[in-house]
Design a protein around this motif. Structure first.
Motif, PDB file in Angstrom:
ATOM      1  N   HIS A  35       2.055  11.359  -4.346  1.00 31.29           N
ATOM      2  CA  HIS A  35       2.669  10.329  -5.177  1.00 31.29           C
ATOM      3  C   HIS A  35       1.706   9.187  -5.467  1.00 31.29           C
ATOM      4  CE1 HIS A  35       6.585  12.244  -4.758  1.00 31.29           C
ATOM      5  NE2 HIS A  35       6.184  12.536  -3.527  1.00 31.29           N
ATOM      6  N   ALA A  36       0.424   9.455  -5.385  1.00 30.13           N
ATOM      7  CA  ALA A  36      -0.581   8.426  -5.669  1.00 30.13           C
ATOM      8  C   ALA A  36      -0.363   7.877  -7.074  1.00 30.13           C
ATOM      9  CB  ALA A  36      -1.979   9.012  -5.536  1.00 30.13           C
ATOM     10  N   GLY A  37      -0.401   6.565  -7.185  1.00 28.60           N
ATOM     11  CA  GLY A  37      -0.202   5.922  -8.479  1.00 28.60           C
ATOM     12  C   GLY A  37       1.241   5.572  -8.767  1.00 28.60           C
ATOM     13  N   HIS A  38       2.162   6.113  -8.000  1.00 30.07           N
ATOM     14  CA  HIS A  38       3.587   5.819  -8.145  1.00 30.07           C
ATOM     15  C   HIS A  38       3.832   4.377  -7.692  1.00 30.07           C
ATOM     16  CE1 HIS A  38       7.827   5.930  -6.805  1.00 30.07           C
ATOM     17  NE2 HIS A  38       7.993   6.777  -7.803  1.00 30.07           N
ATOM     18  N   ALA A  39       4.778   3.689  -8.306  1.00 33.93           N
ATOM     19  CA  ALA A  39       5.035   2.280  -7.991  1.00 33.93           C
ATOM     20  C   ALA A  39       5.289   2.056  -6.506  1.00 33.93           C
ATOM     21  CB  ALA A  39       6.217   1.776  -8.810  1.00 33.93           C
ATOM     22  N   GLY A  40       6.098   2.897  -5.883  1.00 36.73           N
ATOM     23  CA  GLY A  40       6.382   2.744  -4.459  1.00 36.73           C
ATOM     24  C   GLY A  40       5.161   2.981  -3.603  1.00 36.73           C
ATOM     25  N   ALA A  41       4.300   3.893  -4.021  1.00 33.69           N
ATOM     26  CA  ALA A  41       3.083   4.175  -3.265  1.00 33.69           C
ATOM     27  C   ALA A  41       2.131   2.986  -3.340  1.00 33.69           C
ATOM     28  CB  ALA A  41       2.415   5.436  -3.799  1.00 33.69           C
ATOM     29  N   ARG A  42       2.050   2.360  -4.508  1.00 42.39           N
ATOM     30  CA  ARG A  42       1.180   1.192  -4.651  1.00 42.39           C
ATOM     31  C   ARG A  42       1.654   0.043  -3.776  1.00 42.39           C
ATOM     32  NH1 ARG A  42       1.232   2.822 -10.093  1.00 42.39           N
ATOM     33  NH2 ARG A  42       2.824   1.291 -10.596  1.00 42.39           N
ATOM     34  N   GLY A  46       5.799   4.830   1.946  1.00 49.73           N
ATOM     35  CA  GLY A  46       5.469   6.245   2.038  1.00 49.73           C
ATOM     36  C   GLY A  46       6.585   7.144   1.546  1.00 49.73           C
ATOM     37  N   HIS A  47       6.225   8.379   1.233  1.00 47.21           N
ATOM     38  CA  HIS A  47       7.159   9.430   0.821  1.00 47.21           C
ATOM     39  C   HIS A  47       7.168  10.471   1.930  1.00 47.21           C
ATOM     40  CE1 HIS A  47       7.429   8.454  -3.614  1.00 47.21           C
ATOM     41  NE2 HIS A  47       6.546   7.591  -3.161  1.00 47.21           N
ATOM     42  N   CYS A  81       8.148   0.159   3.964  1.00 44.70           N
ATOM     43  CA  CYS A  81       7.600   1.136   4.914  1.00 44.70           C
ATOM     44  C   CYS A  81       7.867   2.564   4.427  1.00 44.70           C
ATOM     45  CB  CYS A  81       8.216   0.914   6.286  1.00 44.70           C
ATOM     46  SG  CYS A  81       7.540   1.972   7.571  1.00 44.70           S
ATOM     47  N   ILE A  82       9.115   2.818   4.011  1.00 43.45           N
ATOM     48  CA  ILE A  82       9.497   4.123   3.476  1.00 43.45           C
ATOM     49  C   ILE A  82      10.035   3.915   2.074  1.00 43.45           C
ATOM     50  CG2 ILE A  82      11.038   6.107   3.709  1.00 43.45           C
ATOM     51  CD1 ILE A  82      11.036   5.606   6.730  1.00 43.45           C
ATOM     52  N   HIS A  83       9.365   4.497   1.109  1.00 41.86           N
ATOM     53  CA  HIS A  83       9.809   4.380  -0.272  1.00 41.86           C
ATOM     54  C   HIS A  83      10.769   5.501  -0.643  1.00 41.86           C
ATOM     55  CE1 HIS A  83       9.753   3.490  -4.510  1.00 41.86           C
ATOM     56  NE2 HIS A  83       9.441   4.741  -4.749  1.00 41.86           N
ATOM     57  N   ALA A  84      10.488   6.706  -0.160  1.00 44.08           N
ATOM     58  CA  ALA A  84      11.330   7.860  -0.490  1.00 44.08           C
ATOM     59  C   ALA A  84      11.443   8.767   0.726  1.00 44.08           C
ATOM     60  CB  ALA A  84      10.736   8.621  -1.663  1.00 44.08           C
TER      61      ALA A  84
END
Length: 104
Positions: A35-42, A46-47, A81-84
């Motif tokens: 998920h690199a580049g995803h808003a939550g990753a930025r 984490g996913h 800490c945890i996005h998805a």
């Protein structure tokens, strides 16, 4: 919470789930790299993919099982800490008749 290094987050997830549920088996996969580049990753979140097997899920619908997992995760779900979190929550009988989902 977000100050927990990403490499330590799977262990934190395992610890919280073991404290809240009677677990027969638990798999935690950090899928953040996909998920690199995803808003939550930025933002640092984490996913993660979970496959959790527990007698605590007996007689519960899928939504109830997921709520138990989210409740166990507590504040980790309400900050970055945890996005998805992808959850496969099964009883032991269901786990015996259902093979683990395959990752792509």
């Amino acid at each position: 919470m977000s100050d927990i290094p990403r490499s330590e987050r799977p262990a934190m997830i395992r610890e919280r789930l073991h404290q809240a549920l009677s677990i027969e088996s638990l798999e935690v996969e950090d899928d953040s790299h996909r998920h690199a580049g995803h808003a939550g990753a930025r933002a640092g979140g984490g996913h993660y993919n979970l496959r959790i097997v527990s007698d605590d899920f007996a007689g519960q619908r899928r939504l109830q099982r997921h709520r138990q997992v989210y409740d166990a995760m507590g504040d980790a779900m309400r900050n970055d800490c945890i996005h998805a979190l992808s959850i496969e929550a099964l009883t032991p009988a269901e786990a015996q008749s259902q093979p683990p989902e395959q990752s792509e």
